[in-house]
Write a protein that holds these residues in place. Structure first.
Motif, PDB file in Angstrom:
ATOM      1  N   SER A  21     -88.454  46.060  91.250  1.00  0.00           N
ATOM      2  CA  SER A  21     -88.476  45.403  92.166  1.00  0.00           C
ATOM      3  C   SER A  21     -89.384  44.389  92.517  1.00  0.00           C
ATOM      4  O   SER A  21     -89.226  43.271  93.157  1.00  0.00           O
ATOM      5  CB  SER A  21     -88.636  46.547  93.471  1.00  0.00           C
ATOM      6  N   ILE A  22     -90.589  44.570  92.090  1.00  0.00           N
ATOM      7  CA  ILE A  22     -91.641  43.697  92.089  1.00  0.00           C
ATOM      8  C   ILE A  22     -91.462  42.374  91.419  1.00  0.00           C
ATOM      9  O   ILE A  22     -91.707  41.187  91.946  1.00  0.00           O
ATOM     10  CB  ILE A  22     -93.287  44.239  91.499  1.00  0.00           C
ATOM     11  N   VAL A  23     -90.824  42.404  90.386  1.00  0.00           N
ATOM     12  CA  VAL A  23     -90.438  41.277  89.575  1.00  0.00           C
ATOM     13  C   VAL A  23     -89.043  40.479  89.718  1.00  0.00           C
ATOM     14  O   VAL A  23     -88.732  39.734  89.239  1.00  0.00           O
ATOM     15  CB  VAL A  23     -90.596  41.743  88.112  1.00  0.00           C
ATOM     16  N   GLY A  24     -88.382  41.122  90.797  1.00  0.00           N
ATOM     17  CA  GLY A  24     -87.077  40.711  91.441  1.00  0.00           C
ATOM     18  C   GLY A  24     -85.878  41.102  90.453  1.00  0.00           C
ATOM     19  O   GLY A  24     -84.993  40.157  90.457  1.00  0.00           O
ATOM     20  N   LEU A  25     -86.071  42.335  89.695  1.00  0.00           N
ATOM     21  CA  LEU A  25     -84.871  42.246  88.752  1.00  0.00           C
ATOM     22  C   LEU A  25     -84.197  43.690  88.916  1.00  0.00           C
ATOM     23  O   LEU A  25     -83.477  44.315  88.170  1.00  0.00           O
ATOM     24  CB  LEU A  25     -85.544  42.190  87.230  1.00  0.00           C
ATOM     25  N   LEU A  26     -84.400  44.272  90.237  1.00  0.00           N
ATOM     26  CA  LEU A  26     -83.818  45.514  90.411  1.00  0.00           C
ATOM     27  C   LEU A  26     -82.341  45.519  90.317  1.00  0.00           C
ATOM     28  O   LEU A  26     -81.768  46.329  89.930  1.00  0.00           O
ATOM     29  CB  LEU A  26     -84.476  45.918  91.747  1.00  0.00           C
ATOM     30  N   ASP A  27     -81.706  44.390  90.838  1.00  0.00           N
ATOM     31  CA  ASP A  27     -80.320  44.106  91.052  1.00  0.00           C
ATOM     32  C   ASP A  27     -79.900  43.974  89.525  1.00  0.00           C
ATOM     33  O   ASP A  27     -78.528  43.979  89.396  1.00  0.00           O
ATOM     34  CB  ASP A  27     -79.689  43.281  91.809  1.00  0.00           C
ATOM     35  N   ARG A  28     -80.698  43.682  88.585  1.00  0.00           N
ATOM     36  CA  ARG A  28     -79.982  43.457  87.055  1.00  0.00           C
ATOM     37  C   ARG A  28     -80.584  44.505  86.326  1.00  0.00           C
ATOM     38  O   ARG A  28     -80.487  44.364  85.121  1.00  0.00           O
ATOM     39  CB  ARG A  28     -80.737  42.017  86.960  1.00  0.00           C
ATOM     40  N   LYS A  29     -80.864  45.745  86.566  1.00  0.00           N
ATOM     41  CA  LYS A  29     -81.513  47.042  85.998  1.00  0.00           C
ATOM     42  C   LYS A  29     -80.322  47.205  84.879  1.00  0.00           C
ATOM     43  O   LYS A  29     -80.851  47.813  83.839  1.00  0.00           O
ATOM     44  CB  LYS A  29     -82.283  47.750  86.648  1.00  0.00           C
ATOM     45  N   LYS A  30     -79.013  47.379  85.277  1.00  0.00           N
ATOM     46  CA  LYS A  30     -78.159  47.651  84.358  1.00  0.00           C
ATOM     47  C   LYS A  30     -77.670  46.557  83.306  1.00  0.00           C
ATOM     48  O   LYS A  30     -76.946  46.885  82.501  1.00  0.00           O
ATOM     49  CB  LYS A  30     -76.963  48.230  85.191  1.00  0.00           C
ATOM     50  N   ASP A  31     -78.080  45.443  83.365  1.00  0.00           N
ATOM     51  CA  ASP A  31     -77.879  44.324  82.469  1.00  0.00           C
ATOM     52  C   ASP A  31     -78.440  44.271  81.331  1.00  0.00           C
ATOM     53  O   ASP A  31     -79.525  44.635  81.281  1.00  0.00           O
ATOM     54  CB  ASP A  31     -77.946  43.046  83.343  1.00  0.00           C
ATOM     55  N   LYS A  32     -77.854  43.959  80.220  1.00  0.00           N
ATOM     56  CA  LYS A  32     -78.455  43.885  78.784  1.00  0.00           C
ATOM     57  C   LYS A  32     -79.523  42.940  78.928  1.00  0.00           C
ATOM     58  O   LYS A  32     -79.371  41.587  79.448  1.00  0.00           O
ATOM     59  CB  LYS A  32     -77.439  43.867  77.837  1.00  0.00           C
ATOM     60  N   PHE A  33     -80.666  43.141  78.218  1.00  0.00           N
ATOM     61  CA  PHE A  33     -81.830  42.329  77.858  1.00  0.00           C
ATOM     62  C   PHE A  33     -81.157  40.885  77.385  1.00  0.00           C
ATOM     63  O   PHE A  33     -81.665  39.713  77.775  1.00  0.00           O
ATOM     64  CB  PHE A  33     -82.684  42.613  77.098  1.00  0.00           C
ATOM     65  N   SER A  34     -80.011  40.899  76.537  1.00  0.00           N
ATOM     66  CA  SER A  34     -79.742  39.671  75.635  1.00  0.00           C
ATOM     67  C   SER A  34     -79.199  38.566  76.826  1.00  0.00           C
ATOM     68  O   SER A  34     -78.994  37.338  76.458  1.00  0.00           O
ATOM     69  CB  SER A  34     -78.567  40.147  74.719  1.00  0.00           C
ATOM     70  N   THR A  35     -78.488  39.021  77.932  1.00  0.00           N
ATOM     71  CA  THR A  35     -78.056  38.221  79.073  1.00  0.00           C
ATOM     72  C   THR A  35     -79.141  37.583  79.871  1.00  0.00           C
ATOM     73  O   THR A  35     -78.768  36.796  80.535  1.00  0.00           O
ATOM     74  CB  THR A  35     -77.431  39.161  79.868  1.00  0.00           C
ATOM     75  N   PHE A  36     -80.410  38.090  79.778  1.00  0.00           N
ATOM     76  CA  PHE A  36     -81.562  37.532  80.507  1.00  0.00           C
ATOM     77  C   PHE A  36     -81.814  36.082  80.110  1.00  0.00           C
ATOM     78  O   PHE A  36     -81.998  35.619  79.028  1.00  0.00           O
ATOM     79  CB  PHE A  36     -82.626  38.322  80.624  1.00  0.00           C
ATOM     80  N   SER A  37     -82.168  35.176  81.268  1.00  0.00           N
ATOM     81  CA  SER A  37     -82.897  34.052  80.838  1.00  0.00           C
ATOM     82  C   SER A  37     -84.190  34.234  80.550  1.00  0.00           C
ATOM     83  O   SER A  37     -85.038  35.537  80.489  1.00  0.00           O
ATOM     84  CB  SER A  37     -83.020  33.015  82.168  1.00  0.00           C
TER      85      SER A  37
END
Length: 298
Positions: free
Chosen positions: A114-130
């Motif tokens: 939540s602090i880093v603004g990724l709580l809504d992406r927690k189930k997404d694979k790391f490979s999909t991240f910018s």
């Protein structure tokens, strides 16, 4: 103010090359310290030594007033390389692995995401991240054990403007909650916008160490013009508040050696019969101060 880190005469040589040369400074609790310098100035080597991954040639340091204590490093979170996570795992699963290694509670994962603004992406694979999201996940990982000190090495390197802004916001938010931050950067703008203190390094040596606002705490300068700049120039030379006066195109630049407001200067000149067509008071930027410091060393 309580010191969380003290560095004394730290030196590191690689053969004939001296990467860090007799470096000394201290970090006080609750501040954001910037290690500022170009590539090769000794920033990363310094961070490596205080994290016990690079052996010093000479000098010493101590965390939380304890000499070379392994336990002290448990209070320090650090990102000194590119984020290294499993690409096929989600953000949440990657942080679970980090928590296991650090002995941190998995219950902290949602809070840090939540602090880093990724709580809504927690189930997404790391490979999909910018790239920016990957860096933010790395910050979440470094914060899992609630460290007293967070160390970041070039945290915005390679990011687009939006990613840079987001990382800076996160750093300021973490600092506002009391975590001491040490940030290595070659970007003046980053240090000026984020850091309370700065240590300027060049070729492993300290050129300046202190508060950012004290570095830019000159009394500033005025840019002025009037219908007759020659008369204005003479009038400014008669005012003792100025250290140096010079013509700068169609304007005159008058550098202050003591405090003087624009309103007071306007009144003084008006009483001398001079009506200004332009009057702006400016403050020396960190960039100008940095250039002056580095030029004095050449």
């Amino acid at each position: 103010m309580e010191k969380v880190l003290e560095i004394n005469h730290l030196t590191k040589k690689f053969g004939r090359m001296t990467a860090v040369d007799n470096l000394s400074f201290s970090v006080e609790k609750g501040n954001v310290y910037g290690l500022l310098g170009p590539n090769g100035s000794g920033k990363s080597t310094t961070l490596g030594m205080i994290l016990n991954v690079v052996n010093p040639t000479d000098g010493h340091w101590r965390w939380f007033e304890k000499e070379h204590s392994i336990d002290s490093l448990k209070k320090v979170g650090a990102i000194i390389e590119r984020p290294n996570f499993y690409p096929y795992l989600s953000a949440e699963k990657n942080l679970e692995n980090v928590a296991l290694i650090k002995g941190a509670s998995k219950s902290k994962i949602d809070e840090k995401l939540s602090i880093v603004g990724l709580l809504d992406r927690k189930k997404d694979k790391f490979s999909t991240f910018s790239l920016g999201m990957k860096q933010r996940l790395a910050i979440a990982a470094a914060m899992l054990n609630d460290p007293d000190v967070l160390i970041l090495d070039e945290p915005t390197n390679g990011l687009d403007p939006q990613g840079i802004i987001k990382i800076r916001e996160i750093i300021l938010d973490i600092a506002a909650k009391g975590t001491t931050i040490i940030l290595a950067s070659h970007l003046l703008d980053e240090v000026e916008k984020v850091c309370s203190h700065v240590v300027i390094l060049e070729k492993g040596k300290t050129l300046y160490s202190g508060r950012v606002d004290e570095m830019t705490a000159s009394f500033g300068y005025f840019e002025l013009s009037s219908a007759d700049n020659s008369v204005l120039f003479q009038a400014l030379n008669s005012i003792t508040a100025f250290d140096k006066i010079a013509e700068n195109g169609s304007q005159i630049k008058a550098i202050l050696k003591e405090d003087l407001s624009a309103e007071s200067l306007n009144r003084i000149l008006f009483e001398k019969g001079i009506v200004l067509t332009h009057l702006v008071k400016r403050k020396e930027s960190l960039e100008n101060q940095f250039l002056q410091i580095t030029q004095n060393q050449n």
